[in-house]
Design a protein around this motif. Sequence first.
Motif, PDB file in Angstrom:
ATOM      1  N   UNK A 137       0.830  -1.207   0.000  1.00  0.00           N
ATOM      2  CA  UNK A 137       0.000   0.000   0.000  1.00  0.00           C
ATOM      3  C   UNK A 137       0.861   1.253   0.000  1.00  0.00           C
ATOM      4  N   UNK A 138       1.817   1.312   0.904  1.00  0.00           N
ATOM      5  CA  UNK A 138       2.616   2.524   1.039  1.00  0.00           C
ATOM      6  C   UNK A 138       3.766   2.600   0.029  1.00  0.00           C
ATOM      7  N   UNK A 139       3.887   1.610  -0.832  1.00  0.00           N
ATOM      8  CA  UNK A 139       4.831   1.695  -1.952  1.00  0.00           C
ATOM      9  C   UNK A 139       4.266   2.612  -3.031  1.00  0.00           C
ATOM     10  N   UNK A 140       2.983   2.938  -2.918  1.00  0.00           N
ATOM     11  CA  UNK A 140       2.317   3.857  -3.849  1.00  0.00           C
ATOM     12  C   UNK A 140       2.066   5.180  -3.132  1.00  0.00           C
ATOM     13  N   UNK A 141       1.808   6.225  -3.886  1.00  0.00           N
ATOM     14  CA  UNK A 141       1.564   7.536  -3.253  1.00  0.00           C
ATOM     15  C   UNK A 141       0.134   7.627  -2.691  1.00  0.00           C
ATOM     16  N   UNK A 142      -0.034   7.164  -1.468  1.00  0.00           N
ATOM     17  CA  UNK A 142      -1.348   7.224  -0.818  1.00  0.00           C
ATOM     18  C   UNK A 142      -1.256   8.046   0.453  1.00  0.00           C
ATOM     19  N   UNK A 143      -2.395   8.570   0.886  1.00  0.00           N
ATOM     20  CA  UNK A 143      -2.444   9.310   2.145  1.00  0.00           C
ATOM     21  C   UNK A 143      -3.030   8.465   3.262  1.00  0.00           C
ATOM     22  N   UNK A 144      -3.693   7.364   2.897  1.00  0.00           N
ATOM     23  CA  UNK A 144      -4.196   6.479   3.949  1.00  0.00           C
ATOM     24  C   UNK A 144      -4.461   5.086   3.418  1.00  0.00           C
ATOM     25  N   UNK A 145      -4.283   4.135   4.312  1.00  0.00           N
ATOM     26  CA  UNK A 145      -4.637   2.736   4.107  1.00  0.00           C
ATOM     27  C   UNK A 145      -5.741   2.461   5.106  1.00  0.00           C
TER      28      UNK A 145
END
Length: 171
Positions: free
Chosen positions: A112-120
């Motif tokens: 999940x955090x390998x991509x540009x996200x602000x939340x999982x």
Amino acid sequence: MTRPPRQPAGARSGRFAPLRGDLGRYRRLFAEVGRPWLWFSRAALSDAQLRAIIDDPAVEALAYVADGADAGILELDFRKAGECELAFLGLVPGAIGRGLGRQLAAEAIRRAFARPISRLWLHTCTLDHPAAVRFYLSVGFVPYRRALEVADDPRLTGGLPRDAAPDVPIV
């Protein structure tokens, strides 16, 4: 979860195999993992509807393979920009209690955090494993909302066999 926790991932004893394009394997694994907990959402979908989800490039549907057999399922949904929903994470009944859930969670967080996200984020329910909420807290998730969802019992509507989730009363 707005950033990955600072916990070491630990050693992984299995591998992850993509389920994209393999409806039969996905359905079998989803049923085996979810039957004790009344997972019915994907079971109710037609092949075309399910294919549209698991074959979407913004969805990662994976089998967790340990000791040469499918031991779990992991599904990450990136279809909403800047977010990742941990749509499904679970183990087949024989794999529960061996520490494999932590490996699944660590892989979910890593991917999940390998991509540009602000939340999982994820949601679970009281019908899931009794330790589900405690487990998600232990791997770094923080509750932000509690909601009530009502659905017809899928064992009565034909969505699941009558013998699914034998520990859950038919309502």
